[in-house]
Write a protein that holds these residues in place. Structure first.
Motif, short mmCIF file in Angstrom:
data_model
loop_
_atom_site.label_atom_id
_atom_site.label_comp_id
_atom_site.label_asym_id
_atom_site.label_seq_id
_atom_site.Cartn_x
_atom_site.Cartn_y
_atom_site.Cartn_z
N ASP A 176 0.86 -1.19 0.00
CA ASP A 176 0.00 0.00 0.00
C ASP A 176 0.90 1.24 0.00
O ASP A 176 1.16 1.85 1.03
N ASN A 178 0.75 4.40 -1.01
CA ASN A 178 0.32 5.72 -0.53
C ASN A 178 -0.29 5.68 0.86
O ASN A 178 -0.76 6.69 1.37
N LYS A 179 -0.28 4.48 1.48
CA LYS A 179 -0.72 4.30 2.87
C LYS A 179 -2.13 4.84 3.13
O LYS A 179 -2.42 5.41 4.18
N ASN A 180 -3.01 4.63 2.15
CA ASN A 180 -4.40 5.09 2.33
C ASN A 180 -5.32 3.97 2.81
O ASN A 180 -6.52 4.16 2.96
N SER A 236 -10.90 -0.51 -5.56
CA SER A 236 -9.94 -0.88 -4.52
C SER A 236 -10.65 -1.63 -3.40
O SER A 236 -11.88 -1.61 -3.29
N THR A 238 -10.13 -2.86 0.98
CA THR A 238 -9.42 -2.63 2.24
C THR A 238 -8.88 -3.95 2.77
O THR A 238 -9.27 -5.03 2.32
#
Length: 379
Positions: A176, A178-180, A236, A238
């Motif tokens: 991940d 962009n660490k979103n 996307s 999670t």
């Protein structure tokens, strides 16, 4: 089947599970026209040990069968149909786990081909897809909607079952960029590649050709794309969405395993049945005979029975066995009674083992929990 033949067949199937390619394992255990029923999947996953029902041994694939398959006896077919009628299967609702298990064991015992099963259901005006249900393991991985598991689906299942929560969380975070907290499909492919490499390294699954794995296979990737990315309409996912998908698969497999060892189909395992499950599914091969000898003491015991919920909690225990063992190792010179062992599992992994499960474990481990990782193996 004689005791000697049962032993030989059981040892052969155990070696096949351990040393053969996934293609051969799949072919051997698939009983439905080159595809697997959920019960076949459990057989492919669970080693055989003495004390289990010998009728589950053997292959329905003529390439691996030790004897010729004769034509189906009209008497056997009639008995199967009568059994279906006696169970009073609902035309609009899926069969229960127990009903499916009983019918599958009958087919195994009397070598009734899957085609005959379909014909009998057709005569009773029962749809096979409804028979297998809409809220089951098959629904999660079955793209064709035929109620069966294909080879690409089998490969995806096998690798997802090897995923451990901490490993998955670590790899998810690593890709991940962009660490979103979300992975697009390209990032997800990198994530799967990391899981694949780790599973091969840690579990030494070198016999599995990485070029033909479900995650590399177009059909396997299509399965995950449809299930997790809503056939491409989602951009996307999670970590929680992926973790939930894997958890659902794990729970369904656990239910199938639970049913296989629940001999009297009362929705509970006795201490002896649970011990057989541990020995068959999670014990190191070199300790198996020794553990079976210890389990004999449970045949006449008066331990409380084990529910499916308690059985699932033991699954969580196995998922966290490395962490729990680390804490136990720090106390290797200090005796650990059963109540202290239960406290350790609760405090280190948030796993609440029932008293019966702890008693069975301590019996098998000869009251030496420090040996747990030596004797038991997580799958």
């Amino acid at each position: 089947m004689t005791g000697f033949r049962t032993k030989v067949m059981g040892e052969y199937e155990n070696k096949l599970r351990k040393h053969s390619s996934p293609q051969k394992v799949f072919e051997y255990f698939a009983s439905a026209n080159g595809q697997m029923t959920p019960e076949d999947l459990v057989r492919a996953l669970t080693p055989f040990t003495s004390g289990q029902d010998e009728s589950i041994l053997g292959s329905r694939n003529f390439k691996y069968s030790l004897h010729r398959h004769s034509s189906v006896s009209p008497v056997v077919r009639r008995r199967y149909k009568e059994m279906c009628e006696k169970l009073n299967l609902d035309k609009k609702k899926p069969a229960t786990d127990v009903e499916r298990q009983l019918l599958w064991k009958f087919r195994q015992k009397y070598e009734l081909p899957y085609e005959e099963h379909l014909d009998v259901l057709n005569e009773l005006e029962i749809n096979n897809e409804i028979f297998y249900g809409t809220d089951s393991l098959v629904t999660l991985v079955d793209l064709s909607g035929d109620g069966l598991i294909s080879f690409p689906e089998f490969q995806v299942l096998m690798l997802l079952l090897l995923c451990k929560e901490k490993m998955v969380a670590s790899f998810f975070s690593a890709v991940d960029e962009n660490k979103n907290g979300f992975l697009n499909y390209e990032e997800f492919l990198l994530f799967l590649e990391k899981i694949q490499k780790q599973c091969f390294g840690k579990w030494k699954l070198k016999r599995w050709n990485t070029n033909t794995l479900g995650f590399q296979d177009r059909d396997g990737l299509e399965l995950l794309r449809q299930r997790l990315y809503d056939n491409g309409t989602k951009l996307s996912i999670t970590y929680d969405e992926f973790s939930s998908f894997v958890s659902k698969i794990r729970i369904h497999v656990q239910k199938l395993e639970f049913n296989q060892f629940d001999k009297d189909h009362d929705e509970y395992l006795t201490g002896y049945e649970f011990a057989l499950y541990i020995i068959a599914s999670h014990s190191s091969e070199r300790f198996r005979e020794q553990l079976l000898g210890r389990a004999e003491h449970l045949k006449t015991g008066s331990l409380n029975q084990i529910s499916f919920e308690e059985f699932c909690e033991f699954g969580k225990f196995l998922q966290n066995i490395d962490v729990i063992t680390g804490v136990i190792e720090e106390r290797k010179d200090i005796p650990i009674p059963s109540n202290a062992f239960a406290t350790i599992t609760k405090s280190t992994a948030n796993v609440q083992l029932s008293d019966t499960i702890v008693e069975v474990l301590f019996l098998l481990l000869d009251n030496q929990p420090q040996n747990i990782q030596l004797i038991l193996e997580s799958r």
